[in-house]
Write a protein that holds these residues in place. Structure first.
Motif, mmCIF file in Angstrom:
data_model
loop_
_atom_site.group_PDB
_atom_site.id
_atom_site.type_symbol
_atom_site.label_atom_id
_atom_site.label_comp_id
_atom_site.label_asym_id
_atom_site.label_seq_id
_atom_site.Cartn_x
_atom_site.Cartn_y
_atom_site.Cartn_z
ATOM 1 N N HIS A 1 -8.743 2.378 -28.701
ATOM 2 C CA HIS A 1 -8.533 2.011 -27.387
ATOM 3 C C HIS A 1 -10.028 2.248 -26.763
ATOM 4 O O HIS A 1 -10.846 3.277 -26.680
ATOM 5 N N ILE A 2 -10.338 1.084 -25.802
ATOM 6 C CA ILE A 2 -11.855 1.172 -24.939
ATOM 7 C C ILE A 2 -11.333 1.031 -23.519
ATOM 8 O O ILE A 2 -10.303 0.232 -23.275
ATOM 9 N N SER A 3 -11.922 1.893 -22.632
ATOM 10 C CA SER A 3 -11.441 1.710 -21.238
ATOM 11 C C SER A 3 -12.792 2.484 -20.638
ATOM 12 O O SER A 3 -13.565 3.127 -20.867
ATOM 13 N N ASP A 4 -12.785 2.141 -19.120
ATOM 14 C CA ASP A 4 -13.506 3.176 -18.241
ATOM 15 C C ASP A 4 -12.931 4.568 -18.476
ATOM 16 O O ASP A 4 -12.094 4.760 -18.854
ATOM 17 N N ASP A 5 -13.826 5.249 -18.280
ATOM 18 C CA ASP A 5 -13.488 6.606 -18.155
ATOM 19 C C ASP A 5 -12.430 7.205 -17.081
ATOM 20 O O ASP A 5 -11.564 8.148 -17.350
ATOM 21 N N GLU A 6 -12.636 6.516 -16.049
ATOM 22 C CA GLU A 6 -11.812 7.101 -14.731
ATOM 23 C C GLU A 6 -10.733 6.115 -14.538
ATOM 24 O O GLU A 6 -10.787 4.857 -14.837
ATOM 25 N N LEU A 7 -9.497 6.675 -13.787
ATOM 26 C CA LEU A 7 -8.406 5.893 -13.338
ATOM 27 C C LEU A 7 -8.710 5.273 -12.170
ATOM 28 O O LEU A 7 -9.510 6.034 -11.505
ATOM 29 N N ILE A 8 -8.076 4.197 -11.720
ATOM 30 C CA ILE A 8 -8.293 3.818 -10.336
ATOM 31 C C ILE A 8 -6.906 3.187 -10.107
ATOM 32 O O ILE A 8 -6.210 2.506 -10.728
ATOM 33 N N SER A 9 -6.754 3.277 -8.803
ATOM 34 C CA SER A 9 -5.452 2.689 -8.072
ATOM 35 C C SER A 9 -5.641 1.330 -7.442
ATOM 36 O O SER A 9 -6.905 1.016 -7.139
ATOM 37 N N THR A 10 -4.730 0.439 -7.205
ATOM 38 C CA THR A 10 -4.696 -0.670 -6.441
ATOM 39 C C THR A 10 -5.348 -0.468 -5.099
ATOM 40 O O THR A 10 -6.021 -1.272 -4.702
ATOM 41 N N ASN A 11 -4.807 0.408 -4.507
ATOM 42 C CA ASN A 11 -5.482 0.994 -2.922
ATOM 43 C C ASN A 11 -6.908 1.099 -3.132
ATOM 44 O O ASN A 11 -7.606 0.765 -2.025
ATOM 45 N N GLN A 12 -7.195 1.764 -4.075
ATOM 46 C CA GLN A 12 -8.848 2.095 -4.195
ATOM 47 C C GLN A 12 -9.545 0.784 -4.315
ATOM 48 O O GLN A 12 -10.669 0.633 -3.676
ATOM 49 N N ILE A 13 -9.158 -0.124 -5.166
ATOM 50 C CA ILE A 13 -9.607 -1.279 -5.405
ATOM 51 C C ILE A 13 -9.803 -2.129 -3.981
ATOM 52 O O ILE A 13 -10.958 -2.719 -3.505
ATOM 53 N N ILE A 14 -8.643 -2.239 -3.186
ATOM 54 C CA ILE A 14 -8.622 -2.823 -1.826
ATOM 55 C C ILE A 14 -9.750 -2.271 -1.098
ATOM 56 O O ILE A 14 -10.398 -2.728 -0.149
ATOM 57 N N ASN A 15 -9.839 -0.876 -1.038
ATOM 58 C CA ASN A 15 -10.858 -0.118 -0.212
ATOM 59 C C ASN A 15 -12.159 -0.475 -0.626
ATOM 60 O O ASN A 15 -12.877 -0.659 0.294
ATOM 61 N N MET B 1 2.654 -4.760 -10.683
ATOM 62 C CA MET B 1 1.581 -4.546 -9.691
ATOM 63 C C MET B 1 1.516 -2.991 -9.108
ATOM 64 O O MET B 1 0.550 -2.581 -8.694
ATOM 65 N N THR B 2 2.676 -2.232 -9.216
ATOM 66 C CA THR B 2 2.509 -0.755 -8.819
ATOM 67 C C THR B 2 2.856 0.150 -9.508
ATOM 68 O O THR B 2 2.740 1.368 -9.118
ATOM 69 N N SER B 3 2.973 -0.008 -10.979
ATOM 70 C CA SER B 3 3.336 1.229 -11.782
ATOM 71 C C SER B 3 1.904 1.725 -12.534
ATOM 72 O O SER B 3 1.007 1.078 -12.240
ATOM 73 N N ASP B 4 2.072 2.843 -12.719
ATOM 74 C CA ASP B 4 0.938 3.201 -13.591
ATOM 75 C C ASP B 4 0.804 2.981 -15.062
ATOM 76 O O ASP B 4 1.976 2.712 -15.621
ATOM 77 N N LEU B 5 -0.375 2.490 -15.442
ATOM 78 C CA LEU B 5 -0.450 1.995 -17.006
ATOM 79 C C LEU B 5 -1.973 2.376 -17.138
ATOM 80 O O LEU B 5 -3.013 1.787 -16.829
ATOM 81 N N THR B 6 -2.116 3.668 -18.090
ATOM 82 C CA THR B 6 -3.326 4.186 -18.412
ATOM 83 C C THR B 6 -3.678 4.416 -19.845
ATOM 84 O O THR B 6 -2.670 4.546 -20.521
ATOM 85 N N VAL B 7 -4.649 4.371 -20.139
ATOM 86 C CA VAL B 7 -4.916 4.767 -21.665
ATOM 87 C C VAL B 7 -6.059 5.703 -21.818
ATOM 88 O O VAL B 7 -7.043 6.057 -20.840
ATOM 89 N N SER C 1 0.650 -1.428 0.194
ATOM 90 C CA SER C 1 0.148 -0.119 -0.031
ATOM 91 C C SER C 1 0.813 1.229 -0.005
ATOM 92 O O SER C 1 0.197 2.500 -0.165
ATOM 93 N N SER C 2 2.156 1.278 0.230
ATOM 94 C CA SER C 2 3.041 2.356 0.360
ATOM 95 C C SER C 2 3.042 2.762 -1.162
ATOM 96 O O SER C 2 3.645 3.894 -1.494
ATOM 97 N N PHE C 3 2.697 1.931 -2.304
ATOM 98 C CA PHE C 3 3.078 2.427 -3.591
ATOM 99 C C PHE C 3 1.641 2.883 -4.076
ATOM 100 O O PHE C 3 0.518 2.235 -4.127
ATOM 101 N N GLU C 4 1.771 4.321 -4.703
ATOM 102 C CA GLU C 4 0.518 4.800 -5.266
ATOM 103 C C GLU C 4 0.534 4.578 -6.827
ATOM 104 O O GLU C 4 1.371 5.212 -7.452
ATOM 105 N N ASN C 5 -0.427 4.106 -7.384
ATOM 106 C CA ASN C 5 -0.248 4.057 -8.723
ATOM 107 C C ASN C 5 -1.884 4.107 -9.353
ATOM 108 O O ASN C 5 -2.742 3.929 -8.727
#
Length: 304
Positions: A209-223, A265-271, A175-179
């Motif tokens: 490219h198709i994707s959801d509109d919003e970006l989301i972090s692993t920490n948000q998924i966990i919450n 697991m911890t890097s940014d990957l966005t489209v 959780s110390s990694f924000e992505n």
């Protein structure tokens, strides 16, 4: 009168959900490529949707040739059948992995240079290149879609593994990694394809490219998992230098974490999905990224 849509790969997670989504709107059919006569009687379809692909190697037995056979050779066979048919639209499901698999400094667009890393990503990119090199008759159109990770009820991917970890009360150690990551829910995935079928005249042949509109972090998924599960599982915020050192150790020793896995697991990957949304005039997708994740996680809870 409804026209006919041929889905190749209806037994997959994507195929089952897509067939159900569009079944009441079009005459949906499927064929099995295991049938040697599958190319017969394909003249009555308007749309071919190719969902066939090899992404996972759970048993660690697949070879590079296995990935290229499914993701490239079968795509060539299917496209050749499309060219010979009377169908007007070929929708090919590629993957973000054909472009990038680990990290992006900005939301990736269709014009960015491709950097696939795995056999999966490289074979998906090879299929894209081959398709784009083919001559299309004036009355036919090729639409290549690159989704990031698709999730939804019935999904057996990494999101389910993370759910099992948190729902069992096991702390997430990174959780110390924000992505930030791009995902797409199965509802939004099917919505995009439905919109393409309905309004294909608005699209030029090419990659989207198709994707959801919003970006989301692993920490948000966990919450979100904690919220759905009503759990107060603590997260471990281990120092980054310690985690990176452990990952380097995993590069030489057989432990679950190594440098490549940590980066994934911890890097940014966005489209960016702006190109297709602008072309089709889409302002809002059916589900936000959070709504889609809540729906998927609730389905995991029901399966327990």
């Amino acid at each position: 009168m409804a026209f006919s849509v041929l889905i190749l790969g209806t037994t997959s997670f994507l195929g089952k959900n897509l067939a159900e989504w569009i079944n009441n709107k079009y005459l949906v059919s499927s064929v099995s490529l295991r049938n040697p006569d599958w190319k017969k009687n394909l003249e009555n379809y308007k749309v071919f949707i190719n969902l066939i692909g090899k992404a996972h190697d759970h048993n660690k037995t697949a070879t590079e040739e296995d990935f290229y056979h499914v993701n490239v050779d079968l795509t060539k066979n299917i496209f050749d059948a499309f060219i010979r048919s009377e169908a007007k639209i070929f929708i090919h499901i590629s993957s973000l992995a054909a472009l990038e698999e680990f990290e992006s400094l900005k939301p990736l667009t269709e014009d960015d240079s491709c950097n696939p890393n795995s056999w999966y990503g490289k074979s998906k990119r090879e299929a894209e290149k081959w398709l784009l090199e083919q001559s299309l008759p004036e009355n036919k159109k090729l639409i290549i879609l690159r989704p990031p990770m698709v999730h939804g009820p019935g999904d057996k991917g990494n999101l389910g593994l993370l759910y099992k970890l948190i729902s069992r009360g096991i702390p997430y150690p990174l959780s110390s990694f924000e992505n930030n990551r791009s995902f797409i829910s199965i509802d939004n995935f099917c919505f995009f394809i439905d919109e393409i079928i309905k309004s294909e005249e608005k699209l030029d042949s090419g990659i989207y490219h198709i994707s959801d509109d919003e970006l989301i972090s692993t920490n948000q998924i966990i919450n979100i998992i904690k919220k759905v599960e009503k759990k107060n599982t603590p997260s471990l915020s281990l120092p980054k230098f310690f985690v990176k050192g452990l990952a380097k150790l995993g590069d030489v020793l057989p432990i679950p974490l190594n440098s490549l896995r940590l980066k994934k697991m911890t890097s940014d990957l966005t489209v960016s999905n702006q190109k297709i949304k602008s072309a089709l005039g889409i302002e809002k997708l059916p589900l936000t990224a959070e709504e889609g994740l809540i729906k998927t996680i609730k389905s995991f809870k029901k399966e327990k």
